[in-house]
Design a protein around this motif. Structure first.
Motif, PDB file in Angstrom:
ATOM      1  N   HIS A 194      35.441  38.011  59.413  1.00 50.60           N
ATOM      2  CA  HIS A 194      36.386  37.192  60.172  1.00 50.60           C
ATOM      3  C   HIS A 194      37.804  37.288  59.616  1.00 50.60           C
ATOM      4  CE1 HIS A 194      32.843  35.523  62.148  1.00 50.60           C
ATOM      5  NE2 HIS A 194      33.654  34.917  62.988  1.00 50.60           N
ATOM      6  N   ILE A 195      37.947  37.407  58.301  1.00 55.13           N
ATOM      7  CA  ILE A 195      39.274  37.610  57.721  1.00 55.13           C
ATOM      8  C   ILE A 195      39.863  38.930  58.233  1.00 55.13           C
ATOM      9  CG2 ILE A 195      40.492  38.179  55.583  1.00 55.13           C
ATOM     10  CD1 ILE A 195      40.080  35.235  55.749  1.00 55.13           C
ATOM     11  N   SER A 196      39.034  39.948  58.289  1.00 59.83           N
ATOM     12  CA  SER A 196      39.489  41.247  58.791  1.00 59.83           C
ATOM     13  C   SER A 196      39.947  41.148  60.243  1.00 59.83           C
ATOM     14  CB  SER A 196      38.359  42.266  58.654  1.00 59.83           C
ATOM     15  OG  SER A 196      38.762  43.513  59.156  1.00 59.83           O
ATOM     16  N   ARG A 197      39.181  40.424  61.059  1.00 60.25           N
ATOM     17  CA  ARG A 197      39.555  40.248  62.464  1.00 60.25           C
ATOM     18  C   ARG A 197      40.860  39.467  62.602  1.00 60.25           C
ATOM     19  NH1 ARG A 197      33.648  38.390  64.818  1.00 60.25           N
ATOM     20  NH2 ARG A 197      32.620  40.441  64.729  1.00 60.25           N
ATOM     21  N   LEU A 198      40.995  38.432  61.764  1.00 58.71           N
ATOM     22  CA  LEU A 198      42.231  37.647  61.787  1.00 58.71           C
ATOM     23  C   LEU A 198      43.432  38.514  61.444  1.00 58.71           C
ATOM     24  CD1 LEU A 198      41.944  34.074  60.198  1.00 58.71           C
ATOM     25  CD2 LEU A 198      42.606  34.703  62.526  1.00 58.71           C
ATOM     26  N   ARG A 199      43.283  39.316  60.395  1.00 59.02           N
ATOM     27  CA  ARG A 199      44.393  40.177  59.981  1.00 59.02           C
ATOM     28  C   ARG A 199      44.787  41.157  61.089  1.00 59.02           C
ATOM     29  NH1 ARG A 199      42.243  41.001  53.859  1.00 59.02           N
ATOM     30  NH2 ARG A 199      43.810  39.691  52.844  1.00 59.02           N
ATOM     31  N   ALA A 200      43.790  41.649  61.798  1.00 52.25           N
ATOM     32  CA  ALA A 200      44.073  42.595  62.877  1.00 52.25           C
ATOM     33  C   ALA A 200      44.919  41.956  63.971  1.00 52.25           C
ATOM     34  CB  ALA A 200      42.771  43.131  63.463  1.00 52.25           C
ATOM     35  N   LYS A 201      44.751  40.650  64.155  1.00 46.73           N
ATOM     36  CA  LYS A 201      45.489  39.958  65.213  1.00 46.73           C
ATOM     37  C   LYS A 201      46.779  39.303  64.717  1.00 46.73           C
ATOM     38  CE  LYS A 201      41.300  38.902  67.879  1.00 46.73           C
ATOM     39  NZ  LYS A 201      40.463  37.844  68.504  1.00 46.73           N
ATOM     40  N   VAL A 202      46.721  38.745  63.498  1.00 49.57           N
ATOM     41  CA  VAL A 202      47.837  37.935  62.987  1.00 49.57           C
ATOM     42  C   VAL A 202      48.827  38.766  62.184  1.00 49.57           C
ATOM     43  CG1 VAL A 202      48.403  36.049  61.396  1.00 49.57           C
ATOM     44  CG2 VAL A 202      46.515  35.790  63.010  1.00 49.57           C
ATOM     45  N   ASP A 203      48.343  39.773  61.463  1.00 58.46           N
ATOM     46  CA  ASP A 203      49.197  40.540  60.558  1.00 58.46           C
ATOM     47  C   ASP A 203      49.517  41.959  61.042  1.00 58.46           C
ATOM     48  OD1 ASP A 203      49.656  38.596  58.674  1.00 58.46           O
ATOM     49  OD2 ASP A 203      48.011  39.179  57.373  1.00 58.46           O
ATOM     50  N   PHE A 206      52.555  43.066  63.108  1.00 57.36           N
ATOM     51  CA  PHE A 206      53.853  42.583  62.634  1.00 57.36           C
ATOM     52  C   PHE A 206      54.234  43.239  61.307  1.00 57.36           C
ATOM     53  CE2 PHE A 206      51.781  39.442  65.283  1.00 57.36           C
ATOM     54  CZ  PHE A 206      52.774  39.138  66.213  1.00 57.36           C
ATOM     55  N   ALA A 207      55.490  43.081  60.943  1.00 49.25           N
ATOM     56  CA  ALA A 207      56.022  43.812  59.788  1.00 49.25           C
ATOM     57  C   ALA A 207      55.562  43.244  58.458  1.00 49.25           C
ATOM     58  CB  ALA A 207      57.558  43.808  59.844  1.00 49.25           C
ATOM     59  N   ARG A 208      55.247  41.937  58.415  1.00 48.78           N
ATOM     60  CA  ARG A 208      54.950  41.304  57.136  1.00 48.78           C
ATOM     61  C   ARG A 208      53.566  40.672  57.139  1.00 48.78           C
ATOM     62  NH1 ARG A 208      56.458  36.360  54.807  1.00 48.78           N
ATOM     63  NH2 ARG A 208      57.447  35.726  56.754  1.00 48.78           N
ATOM     64  N   GLU A 209      52.876  40.824  56.019  1.00 41.07           N
ATOM     65  CA  GLU A 209      51.527  40.276  55.873  1.00 41.07           C
ATOM     66  C   GLU A 209      51.589  38.811  55.448  1.00 41.07           C
ATOM     67  OE1 GLU A 209      48.880  41.056  52.268  1.00 41.07           O
ATOM     68  OE2 GLU A 209      48.059  42.439  53.739  1.00 41.07           O
ATOM     69  N   LEU A 210      50.840  37.961  56.138  1.00 39.28           N
ATOM     70  CA  LEU A 210      50.767  36.536  55.779  1.00 39.28           C
ATOM     71  C   LEU A 210      49.453  36.190  55.085  1.00 39.28           C
ATOM     72  CD1 LEU A 210      52.241  34.845  58.995  1.00 39.28           C
ATOM     73  CD2 LEU A 210      53.392  35.193  56.810  1.00 39.28           C
ATOM     74  N   ILE A 211      48.366  36.801  55.508  1.00 36.86           N
ATOM     75  CA  ILE A 211      47.048  36.512  54.927  1.00 36.86           C
ATOM     76  C   ILE A 211      46.840  37.423  53.717  1.00 36.86           C
ATOM     77  CG2 ILE A 211      44.562  36.417  55.332  1.00 36.86           C
ATOM     78  CD1 ILE A 211      45.220  36.058  58.337  1.00 36.86           C
ATOM     79  N   ARG A 212      46.706  36.828  52.560  1.00 34.09           N
ATOM     80  CA  ARG A 212      46.608  37.599  51.314  1.00 34.09           C
ATOM     81  C   ARG A 212      45.222  37.468  50.698  1.00 34.09           C
ATOM     82  NH1 ARG A 212      51.954  38.043  49.363  1.00 34.09           N
ATOM     83  NH2 ARG A 212      53.312  38.167  51.215  1.00 34.09           N
ATOM     84  N   THR A 213      44.770  38.565  50.085  1.00 33.20           N
ATOM     85  CA  THR A 213      43.551  38.542  49.269  1.00 33.20           C
ATOM     86  C   THR A 213      43.954  38.348  47.815  1.00 33.20           C
ATOM     87  OG1 THR A 213      42.365  40.025  50.763  1.00 33.20           O
ATOM     88  CG2 THR A 213      41.525  39.833  48.514  1.00 33.20           C
ATOM     89  N   VAL A 214      43.368  37.375  47.175  1.00 38.60           N
ATOM     90  CA  VAL A 214      43.590  37.156  45.747  1.00 38.60           C
ATOM     91  C   VAL A 214      42.357  37.708  45.040  1.00 38.60           C
ATOM     92  CG1 VAL A 214      44.055  35.467  43.935  1.00 38.60           C
ATOM     93  CG2 VAL A 214      44.964  35.104  46.244  1.00 38.60           C
ATOM     94  N   ARG A 215      42.522  38.827  44.382  1.00 31.92           N
ATOM     95  CA  ARG A 215      41.378  39.557  43.828  1.00 31.92           C
ATOM     96  C   ARG A 215      40.523  38.675  42.914  1.00 31.92           C
ATOM     97  NH1 ARG A 215      40.462  44.827  43.954  1.00 31.92           N
ATOM     98  NH2 ARG A 215      42.621  45.232  44.586  1.00 31.92           N
ATOM     99  N   GLY A 216      39.239  38.639  43.186  1.00 34.05           N
ATOM    100  CA  GLY A 216      38.305  37.882  42.361  1.00 34.05           C
ATOM    101  C   GLY A 216      38.322  36.400  42.613  1.00 34.05           C
ATOM    102  N   ALA A 217      39.147  35.951  43.572  1.00 37.57           N
ATOM    103  CA  ALA A 217      39.259  34.502  43.821  1.00 37.57           C
ATOM    104  C   ALA A 217      38.979  34.141  45.272  1.00 37.57           C
ATOM    105  CB  ALA A 217      40.643  34.011  43.403  1.00 37.57           C
ATOM    106  N   GLY A 218      39.736  34.728  46.200  1.00 38.48           N
ATOM    107  CA  GLY A 218      39.545  34.362  47.592  1.00 38.48           C
ATOM    108  C   GLY A 218      40.724  34.796  48.444  1.00 38.48           C
ATOM    109  N   TYR A 219      41.129  33.909  49.364  1.00 36.88           N
ATOM    110  CA  TYR A 219      42.191  34.234  50.320  1.00 36.88           C
ATOM    111  C   TYR A 219      43.170  33.078  50.402  1.00 36.88           C
ATOM    112  CZ  TYR A 219      38.494  37.476  51.681  1.00 36.88           C
ATOM    113  OH  TYR A 219      37.506  38.416  51.660  1.00 36.88           O
ATOM    114  N   LYS A 220      44.383  33.411  50.823  1.00 34.45           N
ATOM    115  CA  LYS A 220      45.368  32.377  51.097  1.00 34.45           C
ATOM    116  C   LYS A 220      46.366  32.882  52.119  1.00 34.45           C
ATOM    117  CE  LYS A 220      48.556  33.474  47.278  1.00 34.45           C
ATOM    118  NZ  LYS A 220      49.307  32.906  46.123  1.00 34.45           N
ATOM    119  N   ILE A 221      47.048  31.960  52.743  1.00 35.26           N
ATOM    120  CA  ILE A 221      48.103  32.312  53.697  1.00 35.26           C
ATOM    121  C   ILE A 221      49.414  31.798  53.114  1.00 35.26           C
ATOM    122  CG2 ILE A 221      47.991  30.219  55.132  1.00 35.26           C
ATOM    123  CD1 ILE A 221      48.224  32.198  57.566  1.00 35.26           C
TER     124      ILE A 221
END
Length: 223
Positions: A194-203, A206-221
């Protein structure tokens, strides 16, 4: 809390102001109803304590004028006018509570605390923003840079969860519990998918990424 005491009896006003300040409140005092109206309209008060018999503008008219102006700061009438009809009139004028003189200071203090708690209820956000991304929770609409983004219900819920916690890392477990209502790990990649699907639509468009992966921890916007 910051209180405005509107009382024209100097002895009563001094007694109340001293007691309320000792309890940690910031107390301003005015003796004239018209001056009080102008002061309250400037904002900044958590609770008003208002006598009914005031020079300039009586307490009843003061509170009515505030309510007409859409000022919702809680008002406690403190007055010697204690008949049933007087109380009804005060509450219908927009008062939130009514206490008759003579009174016990402890009761007044408790009533002020209750009104302050009511006023402090958090405002529920209906529009969430992160950078140029906007989510309207009432219209169930998501846009970025003015472009509509179509999301499936679960994608919408996932994005809402991230946006409400903007800047804070959300672990896989947190997302499973909040978005999928699962208190166990189903050992699937449902979150990642679902994160992948969100990124495909939200990020992606567009030129800038909003949804970030924090390695070993999780995700944030982020903004």
């Amino acid at each position: 809390m910051k209180l405005l005491l509107v009382e024209d009896d100097a002895t009563t006003a001094a007694y109340l102001a001293k007691g309320l300040r000792e309890e940690g409140h910031v107390v301003d005092h005015l003796a004239d109803g018209r001056e009080a109206l102008a002061q309250v309209m400037r904002g900044g008060y958590d609770v008003l304590i208002v006598d009914r018999m005031l020079p300039g503008l009586d307490g009843l008219s003061l509170v009515r004028a505030l309510r007409s102006a859409k000022v919702t700061v809680p008002a406690l009438f403190l007055t010697a006018m204690g008949g049933v009809d007087d109380r009804i009139e005060g509450l219908r004028a927009g008062g939130d509570d009514y206490l008759v003189k003579p009174f016990a200071f402890g009761e007044l203090s408790a009533r002020v605390d209750v009104l302050g708690r009511r006023a402090a209820q958090p405002v529920v956000e209906t529009v969430l923003k992160a950078g140029d991304l906007t989510m309207d929770l009432i219209a169930r609409k998501v846009t970025r840079a003015g472009q509509d983004i179509d999301l499936l219900p679960r994608e919408f819920t996932l994005l809402e969860h991230l946006m409400r916690r903007k800047g804070r890392v959300q672990t896989r477990t947190m997302l499973l519990e909040s978005v999928w209502d699962l208190s166990f790990d189903p050992q699937t990649n449902v979150v990642e998918t679902h994160i992948s699907r969100l990124r495909a639509k939200v990020d992606k468009p567009f030129a800038r990424e909003l949804i970030r992966t924090v390695r070993g921890a999780g995700y944030k916007i982020e903004d």
